[in-house]
Enzyme design. Structure first.
Site, PDB file in Angstrom:
ATOM      1  N   CYS A  44     -32.350  11.253  -0.847  1.00  0.00           N
ATOM      2  CA  CYS A  44     -33.269  11.785   0.142  1.00  0.00           C
ATOM      3  C   CYS A  44     -32.197  12.899   1.005  1.00  0.00           C
ATOM      4  CB  CYS A  44     -33.580  10.850   1.208  1.00  0.00           C
ATOM      5  SG  CYS A  44     -34.767   9.476   0.615  1.00  0.00           S
ATOM      6  N   ARG A  71     -31.949  16.740  -3.635  1.00  0.00           N
ATOM      7  CA  ARG A  71     -31.742  15.152  -3.161  1.00  0.00           C
ATOM      8  C   ARG A  71     -32.819  14.473  -3.366  1.00  0.00           C
ATOM      9  NH1 ARG A  71     -26.883  15.372  -0.077  1.00  0.00           N
ATOM     10  NH2 ARG A  71     -27.257  13.155   0.844  1.00  0.00           N
ATOM     11  N   TRP A 110     -36.506  10.682  -2.226  1.00  0.00           N
ATOM     12  CA  TRP A 110     -36.285  10.156  -3.124  1.00  0.00           C
ATOM     13  C   TRP A 110     -36.618   8.812  -3.070  1.00  0.00           C
ATOM     14  CZ3 TRP A 110     -33.294   6.345  -5.900  1.00  0.00           C
ATOM     15  CH2 TRP A 110     -33.461   6.635  -7.272  1.00  0.00           C
ATOM     16  N   ASN A 121     -31.822   8.512   5.310  1.00  0.00           N
ATOM     17  CA  ASN A 121     -31.286   8.542   4.187  1.00  0.00           C
ATOM     18  C   ASN A 121     -30.545   7.417   3.689  1.00  0.00           C
ATOM     19  OD1 ASN A 121     -29.835   9.530   1.672  1.00  0.00           O
ATOM     20  ND2 ASN A 121     -28.254  10.580   2.858  1.00  0.00           N
ATOM     21  N   GLY A 122     -30.648   6.909   2.643  1.00  0.00           N
ATOM     22  CA  GLY A 122     -29.791   5.562   2.268  1.00  0.00           C
ATOM     23  C   GLY A 122     -30.634   4.436   2.058  1.00  0.00           C
ATOM     24  N   GLU A 129     -24.133  13.003 -24.237  1.00  0.00           N
ATOM     25  CA  GLU A 129     -24.592  13.974 -23.311  1.00  0.00           C
ATOM     26  C   GLU A 129     -25.749  14.665 -23.691  1.00  0.00           C
ATOM     27  OE1 GLU A 129     -24.283  14.600 -20.222  1.00  0.00           O
ATOM     28  OE2 GLU A 129     -24.763  16.645 -19.841  1.00  0.00           O
ATOM     29  N   LYS A 143     -29.331  14.697 -21.699  1.00  0.00           N
ATOM     30  CA  LYS A 143     -30.071  15.873 -21.390  1.00  0.00           C
ATOM     31  C   LYS A 143     -31.468  15.707 -21.882  1.00  0.00           C
ATOM     32  CE  LYS A 143     -27.998  17.348 -18.773  1.00  0.00           C
ATOM     33  NZ  LYS A 143     -26.728  17.030 -18.613  1.00  0.00           N
ATOM     34  N   GLU A 191     -33.488  13.132 -19.790  1.00  0.00           N
ATOM     35  CA  GLU A 191     -33.799  13.724 -18.288  1.00  0.00           C
ATOM     36  C   GLU A 191     -34.881  14.716 -18.081  1.00  0.00           C
ATOM     37  OE1 GLU A 191     -30.181  14.364 -15.471  1.00  0.00           O
ATOM     38  OE2 GLU A 191     -29.491  15.255 -17.265  1.00  0.00           O
ATOM     39  N   HIS A 193     -24.480  -0.719 -37.924  1.00  0.00           N
ATOM     40  CA  HIS A 193     -24.244  -1.962 -36.920  1.00  0.00           C
ATOM     41  C   HIS A 193     -25.559  -2.391 -36.390  1.00  0.00           C
ATOM     42  CE1 HIS A 193     -20.218  -2.469 -38.546  1.00  0.00           C
ATOM     43  NE2 HIS A 193     -19.895  -1.075 -38.170  1.00  0.00           N
ATOM     44  N   LYS A 245     -30.681  15.574  -7.447  1.00  0.00           N
ATOM     45  CA  LYS A 245     -29.527  16.190  -8.148  1.00  0.00           C
ATOM     46  C   LYS A 245     -28.154  15.300  -7.540  1.00  0.00           C
ATOM     47  CE  LYS A 245     -27.165  19.696  -9.877  1.00  0.00           C
ATOM     48  NZ  LYS A 245     -26.892  19.639 -11.494  1.00  0.00           N
TER      49      LYS A 245
HETATM   50  O1  M6R Z   1     -22.735  14.351  -8.634  1.00  0.00           O
HETATM   51  P1  M6R Z   1     -22.537  13.650  -9.882  1.00  0.00           P
HETATM   52  O2  M6R Z   1     -21.601  14.225 -10.970  1.00  0.00           O
HETATM   53  O3  M6R Z   1     -21.466  12.593  -9.388  1.00  0.00           O
HETATM   54  O4  M6R Z   1     -23.638  13.090 -10.589  1.00  0.00           O
HETATM   55  C1  M6R Z   1     -23.525  12.071 -11.486  1.00  0.00           C
HETATM   56  C2  M6R Z   1     -24.787  11.753 -12.238  1.00  0.00           C
HETATM   57  O5  M6R Z   1     -25.757  11.479 -11.258  1.00  0.00           O
HETATM   58  C3  M6R Z   1     -25.423  13.273 -13.079  1.00  0.00           C
HETATM   59  O6  M6R Z   1     -24.362  13.600 -13.617  1.00  0.00           O
HETATM   60  C4  M6R Z   1     -26.767  12.906 -13.634  1.00  0.00           C
HETATM   61  O7  M6R Z   1     -26.328  12.147 -14.784  1.00  0.00           O
HETATM   62  C5  M6R Z   1     -27.197  14.312 -13.964  1.00  0.00           C
HETATM   63  N1  M6R Z   1     -28.553  14.506 -13.564  1.00  0.00           N
HETATM   64  C6  M6R Z   1     -26.854  14.578 -15.524  1.00  0.00           C
HETATM   65  O8  M6R Z   1     -27.557  15.642 -15.736  1.00  0.00           O
END
Ligand code: M6R
Length: 634
Positions: A2, A27, A80, A106-107, A509, A513, A516, A532, A629
């Site tokens: 948030c 956020r 969020w 926030n939190g 990764e 991607k 997400e 396995h 983010k």
């Molecule tokens: O700000 P950070 O790099 O610590 O964030 C970590 C993850 O939340 C971040 O990498 C997340 O997995 C991304 N959305 C990946 O695209």
């Protein structure tokens, strides 16, 4: 998570709050809301207006435009969801029963259940499922008590009420509070969640992050943990957790931390993918300038003593940053010869390994605000420094894209990846920046420890200098190839990504991607592990994307790919063109480069394919569902 923003000044607060929230939408964007206080016609009291809307900020903005929210003081929130669904009734601000106190937070308030039970037993009615709602009730009760002592309402009283209430709250939070009785005062407080005060001309602001302040002022005062601040049109008063007045000089915001525009790109993510040659070029210019001696081949911002006596390295990170850390660990171990382990920060903080001597701990977080990474680093620092034996003393390094973040304030040594602000929730150019930071570290350690001969160091340097050009060509080519391939994934439900060695993290990764932004289930596996168990998933409708770059495991990966092909999986290769790679049904070609630098190129088809699959499905690429983010809650 948030984002919160608060303002007091001479201008109408609502449009300014919306502007600030726009910079904080990264956020969270499940709902948004604001509350303002108008003192123009109520004999010194304020009239509280509260507007909330589910979904993105644009809905709140329209609501405020049509219905108005007058007043020169206000608080705003972009959510969020943690406690309670992303519905309007759970949107902030939350108010007490009388509607006189409004709070954004926030939190997470970890003891909200017991607090709520107590308040309910006193007859308080709750209207949301949030943890936040206990706070306005508690503050209103506190204010009643203070008024009962015969005191006149004032900002100091509101501050005192907030101090008394924060003393009973458990968890990590940042909050902003307003009260109708004090229409020219607002109070903010933080505990393990970021909050930065901005000192403008005739106005004072506070927000979860600096981009929300950058449009108003460059003069900032980051709040420290446990602090409470009173903001009025006359200035700010800052207090520590013991209630003692604090005096600190503000600092100046450097760089442009405001959200950039998309230029001609359809999405920020695509723009950020296209910015990667520049990210690499800037890194080369900053860290590999001409004329450096081979014993110290990378320009680094650290003192000699930083490197001395390091026997092992541990890296803490989450998500994409953890994938960068895994490539980093490969380089630090295999190229520089330093035993290195990578941990999920969220696991490490509750189950750290036994202490090892002379260990460097690296935290990797592009935002510099990820709660688990910050907490894991903090825990590690405390337990090491409590040990007493100097061999176990804490040594920390942070790798981040935000030199003004909580990480940068917490950790003594910082490598700023300097990738520029990244808006797309899916990390792309910051991943590249993190990888490059690890190449810099590995080269530095390898040459200092003489783990590699000068020719090997020189070869890697030469290859790194060529990366920006490779990236430029690759992005152009793969943008088209991936777009053409994307339509084939219209019905796909599962995808497997395979890689080995230094490219195993790139397979992880690639899978992350795709998950997400396209919501397709994807798994990344070390190619040798398929047989396995996961091989049972393979059939005609499951594409397998295999990264096969010449090097120690090239033949092995090709054999693993053959095993998948034998199960009728559609095989897509991320590999150089050549007779060996004819086994692939589809090839996303890469140039032949040394295996060391291959992850820097293999990431491009991963990013572009995910992007185009999601774009083809018409999804909200820059703000995918359920994500944010910056993950500032545990
Ligand atoms: O700000 P950070 O790099 O610590 O964030 C970590 C993850 O939340 C971040 O990498 C997340 O997995 C991304 N959305 C990946 O695209």
């Amino acid at each position: 998570m948030c984002g919160i923003v608060a303002i007091v000044g001479s201008r109408q607060a609502a449009p300014l709050l919306i502007d600030g929230l726009r910079q904080l939408e990264y956020r969270g964007y499940d709902s948004a809301g604001l509350a303002t206080l108008d003192s123009s016609s109520n004999c010194g009291k304020g009239v509280l207006t509260c507007k909330r809307a589910s979904g993105k900020l644009v809905h709140l903005s329209k609501l405020v435009d049509s219905e108005g929210a007058p007043g020169h003081l206000g608080i705003g929130h972009t959510r969020w969801a943690t406690h309670g669904k992303p519905e309007k009734r759970n949107a902030h601000p939350h108010r007490d029963v009388s509607g006189h106190v409004a709070v954004v937070q926030n939190g997470i308030i970890e003891n909200h259940r017991s607090l709520r039970k107590d308040l309910e037993s006193q007859g308080k009615k709750f209207v949301s499922d949030t943890d936040t709602e206990v706070i306005p009730h508690l503050i209103a009760d506190e204010l009643k008590l203070l008024q009962g002592e015969g005191r006149q309402p004032c900002g100091a009283m509101l501050k005192e009420a907030v101090q008394n209430v924060t003393a009973v709250l458990k968890g990590a939070y940042a909050l902003a509070v307003i009260w109708v009785e004090t229409p020219d005062a607002l109070v903010v407080a933080r505990k393990q969640a970021p909050l930065v005060i901005g000192l403008g001309e005739g106005e004072f602001l506070c927000a979860s992050d600096t981009p929300a302040l950058a449009g108003f002022t460059r003069t900032i005062l980051p709040m420290e943990d446990g602090e409470v601040a009173l903001l009025t049109p006359l200035g700010i008063e800052l207090y520590n957790s013991q209630g003692e007045r604090q005096k600190r000089s503000p600092s100046l915001l450097t760089g442009n931390s405001q959200v950039a525009d998309k230029r001609h790109f359809r999405h920020f993510m695509l723009k950020e993918i296209h910015e990667q040659p520049e990210t690499a070029e800037l890194w080369v210019a900053r860290h590999l300038p001409a004329g450096l001696p081979i014993e110290s081949p990378v320009a680094m911002p650290f003192e000699e003593s930083f490197y001395e006596g390091i026997e092992s390295i541990q890296i803490l990170a989450c998500g994409t940053s953890r994938h960068a850390a895994m490539v980093g660990a490969y380089l630090l171990e295999q190229f520089a010869g330093i035993p290195t382990s990578v941990f999920y920060a969220s696991e490490f903080r509750y189950a750290p390994p036994p202490l090892s001597p002379h260990t460097l701990t690296i935290g990797v977080t592009q935002s510099g605000e990820t709660a688990d990474t910050l907490a894991a680093l903090d825990m590690e620092e405390k337990r090491r420094n409590a040990h007493g034996d100097l061999a176990f003393a804490s040594r920390q390094l942070g790798i981040t894209n935000r030199s003004d973040s909580s990480l940068a304030r917490q950790v003594p040594n910082i490598l700023d990846i300097g990738a520029g602000i990244e808006v797309g929730v899916a990390a792309t150019k910051t991943f590249l920046g993190q990888l490059l930071a690890f190449y810099g570290l590995a080269l530095t350690f390898a040459s200092r420890r003489q783990n590699r001969c000068p020719t090997e160091i020189q070869d890697l340097l030469t290859e790194l200098k060529a990366v920006p050009n490779h990236l430029r060509k690759l992005i152009q080519k793969h943008d088209q190839l991936s777009e053409a391939l994307a339509s084939r994934f219209a019905e796909t439900q599962d995808v497997i990504f395979l890689g080995r060695g230094i490219n195993y993290p790139i397979a992880l990764e690639g899978a992350l991607k795709l998950k997400e932004i396209s919501y397709i289930h994807a798994e990344g596996y070390p190619a040798g592990e398929m047989k396995h168990g996961p091989i049972a998933l393979l059939e005609r409708r499951v594409p397998v994307i295999s990264i096969a770059m010449p090097g120690v495991v090239f033949d092995k990966v090709l054999s693993n790919a053959q095993e998948a092909k034998a199960r009728e999986a559609q095989l897509i290769g991320v590999a150089p063109e050549g007779p060996e790679t004819e086994i692939f049904d589809e090839l996303l070609p890469l140039p032949v480069v040394s295996e060391w630098i291959s992850p820097l190129l293999a990431l491009i088809p991963m990013q572009l394919l995910s992007y185009h699959i999601a774009a083809h499905r018409g999804l909200d690429i820059d703000q995918p569902r359920n994500l944010a983010k910056s993950v500032t809650v545990e």
